[in-house]
Design a protein around this motif. Structure first.
Motif, short mmCIF file in Angstrom:
data_model
loop_
_atom_site.label_atom_id
_atom_site.label_comp_id
_atom_site.label_asym_id
_atom_site.label_seq_id
_atom_site.Cartn_x
_atom_site.Cartn_y
_atom_site.Cartn_z
N MET A 218 0.87 -1.18 0.00
CA MET A 218 0.00 0.00 0.00
C MET A 218 0.90 1.23 0.00
O MET A 218 1.70 1.43 0.92
CB MET A 218 -0.88 0.00 1.26
CG MET A 218 -1.99 -1.01 1.20
SD MET A 218 -3.24 -0.57 -0.03
CE MET A 218 -4.31 0.46 0.94
N GLN A 219 0.82 2.02 -1.07
CA GLN A 219 1.74 3.16 -1.25
C GLN A 219 1.18 4.38 -0.51
O GLN A 219 0.77 5.36 -1.14
CB GLN A 219 1.88 3.47 -2.74
CG GLN A 219 2.21 2.28 -3.61
CD GLN A 219 3.69 2.14 -3.87
OE1 GLN A 219 4.38 3.11 -4.17
NE2 GLN A 219 4.20 0.94 -3.71
N ILE A 220 1.17 4.28 0.82
CA ILE A 220 0.54 5.32 1.64
C ILE A 220 1.11 6.71 1.28
O ILE A 220 0.39 7.69 1.22
CB ILE A 220 0.81 5.07 3.16
CG1 ILE A 220 0.66 3.61 3.53
CG2 ILE A 220 -0.01 6.01 4.04
CD1 ILE A 220 -0.71 3.09 3.65
N VAL A 228 -8.96 4.01 0.51
CA VAL A 228 -9.62 2.91 1.21
C VAL A 228 -10.08 3.45 2.58
O VAL A 228 -9.46 4.37 3.11
CB VAL A 228 -8.68 1.69 1.42
CG1 VAL A 228 -8.35 1.01 0.11
CG2 VAL A 228 -7.40 2.07 2.15
N PRO A 229 -11.17 2.90 3.13
CA PRO A 229 -11.69 3.45 4.40
C PRO A 229 -10.62 3.44 5.50
O PRO A 229 -10.49 4.40 6.25
CB PRO A 229 -12.86 2.52 4.74
CG PRO A 229 -13.21 1.84 3.46
CD PRO A 229 -11.98 1.80 2.61
N SER A 230 -9.86 2.35 5.61
CA SER A 230 -8.78 2.27 6.60
C SER A 230 -7.89 1.09 6.21
O SER A 230 -8.31 0.20 5.46
CB SER A 230 -9.33 2.04 8.01
OG SER A 230 -9.87 0.73 8.08
N LEU A 231 -6.67 1.06 6.74
CA LEU A 231 -5.76 -0.07 6.43
C LEU A 231 -6.34 -1.36 7.00
O LEU A 231 -6.19 -2.43 6.41
CB LEU A 231 -4.37 0.19 7.00
CG LEU A 231 -3.54 1.26 6.28
CD1 LEU A 231 -2.17 1.41 6.93
CD2 LEU A 231 -3.38 0.95 4.78
N LYS A 236 -8.65 -6.58 5.85
CA LYS A 236 -9.75 -7.55 6.00
C LYS A 236 -10.22 -8.04 4.63
O LYS A 236 -10.46 -9.22 4.43
CB LYS A 236 -10.91 -6.88 6.75
CG LYS A 236 -11.63 -7.82 7.69
CD LYS A 236 -12.36 -7.06 8.76
CE LYS A 236 -13.82 -6.86 8.37
NZ LYS A 236 -14.56 -6.04 9.33
N ARG A 237 -10.29 -7.13 3.67
CA ARG A 237 -10.82 -7.51 2.34
C ARG A 237 -9.77 -8.06 1.39
O ARG A 237 -10.03 -8.94 0.60
CB ARG A 237 -11.49 -6.29 1.68
CG ARG A 237 -12.91 -6.07 2.17
CD ARG A 237 -13.68 -5.20 1.21
NE ARG A 237 -13.79 -5.76 -0.13
CZ ARG A 237 -13.92 -5.03 -1.23
NH1 ARG A 237 -13.96 -3.72 -1.15
NH2 ARG A 237 -14.03 -5.61 -2.41
N PHE A 238 -8.53 -7.49 1.47
CA PHE A 238 -7.52 -7.84 0.45
C PHE A 238 -6.24 -8.45 1.01
O PHE A 238 -5.38 -8.89 0.24
CB PHE A 238 -7.18 -6.60 -0.40
CG PHE A 238 -8.32 -6.16 -1.27
CD1 PHE A 238 -8.55 -6.75 -2.50
CD2 PHE A 238 -9.21 -5.19 -0.83
CE1 PHE A 238 -9.63 -6.38 -3.28
CE2 PHE A 238 -10.30 -4.80 -1.61
CZ PHE A 238 -10.50 -5.41 -2.84
N GLY A 239 -6.08 -8.48 2.32
CA GLY A 239 -4.86 -9.04 2.89
C GLY A 239 -4.80 -10.55 2.67
O GLY A 239 -5.81 -11.25 2.75
N ARG A 262 3.51 -5.47 7.36
CA ARG A 262 2.99 -6.65 8.06
C ARG A 262 1.56 -6.38 8.54
O ARG A 262 1.26 -5.29 9.00
CB ARG A 262 3.88 -6.97 9.27
CG ARG A 262 5.20 -7.58 8.85
CD ARG A 262 6.20 -7.65 9.99
NE ARG A 262 7.46 -8.20 9.50
CZ ARG A 262 7.95 -9.38 9.88
NH1 ARG A 262 7.32 -10.10 10.78
NH2 ARG A 262 9.08 -9.82 9.38
N GLU A 263 0.74 -7.39 8.40
CA GLU A 263 -0.68 -7.34 8.79
C GLU A 263 -1.48 -6.35 7.94
O GLU A 263 -2.58 -5.96 8.32
CB GLU A 263 -0.87 -7.04 10.29
CG GLU A 263 -0.13 -7.97 11.24
CD GLU A 263 -0.50 -9.45 11.07
OE1 GLU A 263 -1.56 -9.74 10.49
OE2 GLU A 263 0.30 -10.30 11.49
N VAL A 264 -0.94 -5.91 6.82
CA VAL A 264 -1.73 -5.11 5.89
C VAL A 264 -1.87 -5.92 4.58
O VAL A 264 -2.93 -6.47 4.32
CB VAL A 264 -1.09 -3.73 5.61
CG1 VAL A 264 -1.93 -2.95 4.60
CG2 VAL A 264 -0.98 -2.93 6.91
N GLU A 265 -0.78 -6.03 3.80
CA GLU A 265 -0.86 -6.84 2.57
C GLU A 265 -0.87 -8.33 2.89
O GLU A 265 -1.38 -9.13 2.12
CB GLU A 265 0.33 -6.57 1.65
CG GLU A 265 0.41 -5.17 1.11
CD GLU A 265 1.44 -4.33 1.83
OE1 GLU A 265 1.07 -3.22 2.21
OE2 GLU A 265 2.58 -4.77 2.03
#
Ligand code: CP
Length: 301
Positions: A218-220, A228-231, A236-239, A262-265
């Motif tokens: 995620m290129q914050i 996106v609403p939040s990381l 939850k949807r794409f990790g 970690r815990e995002v992607e």
């Protein structure tokens, strides 16, 4: 090969034959001891942070007996207002044989390549491209899966702001892979023609379709706001999680260009999965870049 003395700015201008010879040379280099130091000097100009790409080019230069010359913009005369153009011309005048450049501005490597007489290698220009990353990813797919043509590669995550995604999609399509994107609608790209790339909305479906899953950071720092609403919601949807990997082929491979969140992607336990090849990508990057440098600088291997 047609790379001698040339700049390397994008994957689009590479022929399939050139890519195949580069990959043969990469495999040869993996089996060789480093050469002793010669007279060539590789200027490394990184105007954006990097761990892998910069160190990988340094290691690649070391393997070829080429001296890497690291240029730190924050300690340079750019702080006194010197332009990037004058900086590049100065490094050329100092005797650099080629320049490796990373910068936030798309197209800057091409612009500099038109100014200096030495080759310029694109190590990432804004969101536009990261061609050596695409080469090392394709080589990793070839080495680990035995082929690229016919592989089903899904890129999961922030495709919109990812230079890695843009170069990878171009290269993989050129080499005959099927490519899909699985991303929130706000983080997709319109850069590819309809029909060239498949869109899959659901990660479980993407994992069961693919033989190669390439997760994207995620290129914050590049995202403009509320893509996106939040990381947490994104994750939850794409990790990618171990649970979700139950849908993935047992001989499939998991890639990420790094650095990863970690815990995002991905969830940390995915790193222990036997299909994870993230550090193989890093390892292969050295040899792919050494093969490319050997061609561009005319260093025999
Ligand atoms: N993949 C990649 O370009 O990583 P770095 O930003 O660490 O070089």
């Amino acid at each position: 090969m047609a790379l001698l003395g040339q700049s390397f700015l994008d994957v689009e201008s590479l022929s399939v034959q050139t890519i195949e010879s580069l990959f043969q040379k990469t495999t040869k280099l993996k089996k060789q001891a480093p050469k002793s130091l010669g007279t060539k000097v590789l200027g490394l100009l990184f105007f954006e942070p990097s761990t892998r790409t910069r160190a990988s080019f340094e290691m690649a230069a070391f393997r070829l007996g080429v001296k890497p010359l690291f240029f730190d913009p924050s300690q340079s005369s750019m702080v006194k207002g010197e332009t990037i153009e004058d900086t590049a011309l100065t490094l050329e005048a100092l005797g650099a044989s080629a320049l490796v450049m990373r910068h936030s501005s798309p197209g800057i490597c091409r612009k500099i390549s038109e100014l200096v007489r030495i080759p310029v290698i694109n190590a990432g220009d804004g969101q536009r491209g990261h061609p050596t990353q695409a080469l090392l990813d394709a080589y990793t797919i070839l080495a680990e899966r035995g082929q690229i043509k016919g592989e089903r590669v899904v890129l999961v995550g922030d495709v919109k702001y990812s230079r890695v995604a843009r170069s990878n999609i171009s290269l993989l399509l050129k080499l005959g892979a099927e490519v899909a994107i699985c991303a929130p609608s706000s983080l997709r790209t319109n850069d590819f023609e309809a029909g060239e790339v498949k869109f899959i909305n659901n990660v479980d479906e993407a994992l069961s379709w693919s033989t190669v899953c390439m997760m994207l950071r995620m290129q914050i720092e590049r995202q403009k706001g509320f893509e996106v609403p939040s990381l947490k919601e994104y994750s939850k949807r794409f990790g990618v999680t171990v649970k979700r990997l139950e849908k993935f082929k047992s001989d499939g491979i998991l890639l990420h260009p790094g650095p990863f969140n970690r815990e995002v992607e991905l969830s940390v336990d995915v790193l222990k999965d036997s299909r994870n090849r993230i550090l193989k990508q890093v390892e292969n990057g050295v040899y792919v870049r050494a093969a490319l440098l050997s061609e561009i600088l005319g260093v025999e291997v």
